[in-house]
Enzyme design. Structure first.
Site, short mmCIF file in Angstrom:
data_model
loop_
_atom_site.label_atom_id
_atom_site.label_comp_id
_atom_site.label_asym_id
_atom_site.label_seq_id
_atom_site.Cartn_x
_atom_site.Cartn_y
_atom_site.Cartn_z
N HIS A 21 9.59 6.04 -7.99
CA HIS A 21 8.87 4.89 -8.54
C HIS A 21 8.74 5.01 -10.07
CE1 HIS A 21 6.60 4.65 -4.45
NE2 HIS A 21 7.43 3.64 -4.50
N LYS A 62 -3.16 -3.18 7.03
CA LYS A 62 -2.61 -1.84 7.21
C LYS A 62 -3.66 -0.73 7.15
CE LYS A 62 2.28 -1.76 5.86
NZ LYS A 62 3.18 -1.26 4.81
N ARG A 98 17.54 2.00 -3.07
CA ARG A 98 18.09 3.33 -2.85
C ARG A 98 19.36 3.32 -2.04
NH1 ARG A 98 12.48 5.37 -0.47
NH2 ARG A 98 12.90 3.34 0.44
N SER A 104 7.61 7.38 -0.37
CA SER A 104 6.18 7.66 -0.16
C SER A 104 5.93 8.08 1.28
CB SER A 104 5.34 6.42 -0.47
OG SER A 104 5.46 6.06 -1.81
O1 PNS Z 1 6.30 -0.39 -1.53
P1 PNS Z 1 6.60 -1.40 -0.48
O2 PNS Z 1 5.68 -1.19 0.71
O3 PNS Z 1 8.05 -1.41 -0.10
O4 PNS Z 1 6.25 -2.85 -1.11
C1 PNS Z 1 6.40 -4.03 -0.35
C2 PNS Z 1 5.79 -5.25 -1.07
C3 PNS Z 1 4.38 -4.97 -1.51
C4 PNS Z 1 6.62 -5.59 -2.29
C5 PNS Z 1 5.84 -6.45 -0.06
O5 PNS Z 1 5.34 -6.05 1.17
C6 PNS Z 1 5.05 -7.67 -0.54
O6 PNS Z 1 5.38 -8.30 -1.52
N1 PNS Z 1 3.96 -7.98 0.19
C7 PNS Z 1 3.09 -9.10 -0.12
C8 PNS Z 1 3.21 -10.23 0.93
C9 PNS Z 1 4.41 -11.09 0.61
O7 PNS Z 1 4.45 -11.77 -0.41
N2 PNS Z 1 5.45 -11.04 1.47
C10 PNS Z 1 6.71 -11.77 1.23
C11 PNS Z 1 6.90 -12.97 2.10
S1 PNS Z 1 7.05 -12.57 3.80
#
Ligand code: PNS
Length: 161
Positions: free
Chosen positions: A17, A41, A91, A129
């Site tokens: 990150h 979560k 990745r 993570s």
């Molecule tokens: O580090 P991560 O868990 O891969 O991040 C995922 C993240 C936070 C980018 C994603 O889950 C997100 O944007 N969540 C907010 C809800 C949302 O806007 N979802 C997209 C439409 S389904």
């Protein structure tokens, strides 16, 4: 002013990150690192406040970073922050499949939004993570997976039992 958002769970922030943050920060005037506050979560390993504190500590050498958190849809948060630029790291092919779905849904929700991907540096390709959280169960953490400050916080946590 070019503003970018680098969103994620960051539970905890890893060296992968941090590499993306440093490279993304070099491409924009202002980079918002936004921690998802996902009430469904539960709390995760670290609370959102702890994640933000660690992000602040490991990015203190950068002068165009804002650490924030959001809940709800990312596109709504982007609109609120007056930006249409989302940055994510990639990745591997599994990331690509998941990220394409996310990026396309975000574009459907807000057509002006653009998602830009940065390739993860080769030395961080296997870092996640979730593997850090799993290693925590065994109190094992190889060097170079998380920044030193985060390593200290993880060790504090496991010393507390
Ligand atoms: O580090 P991560 O868990 O891969 O991040 C995922 C993240 C936070 C980018 C994603 O889950 C997100 O944007 N969540 C907010 C809800 C949302 O806007 N979802 C997209 C439409 S389904």
């Amino acid at each position: 002013m070019k503003i970018g958002i680098y969103p994620g769970s960051f539970d905890p922030v890893t060296c992968g990150h941090l590499d993306i943050i440093e490279r993304a920060a070099a491409q924009v005037d202002h980079l918002i690192v936004a921690v998802l506050h996902n009430y469904q979560k539960g709390n995760g390993l670290f609370s959102v406040d702890e994640r933000k504190e660690m992000l602040g500590a490991v990015t203190s050498h950068l002068n165009n970073i804002e650490i924030d958190s959001f809940s709800g849809l990312l596109v709504d948060y982007a609109k609120y922050k007056n930006t249409n630029l989302i940055i994510r790291g990639l990745r591997n092919g599994a990331d690509l499949a998941a990220e394409m779905q996310l990026a396309q849904m975000n574009k459907k929700l807000l057509p002006s939004v653009e998602t830009i991907f940065l390739m993860t540096a080769p030395e961080h390709l296997f870092v996640s993570s979730s593997s850090v959280r799993e290693l925590m169960l065994y109190k094992r953490l190889p060097q170079g997976i998380v920044p030193t400050y985060v390593e200290e916080q993880l060790k504090n946590k496991w010393n507390k039992g």
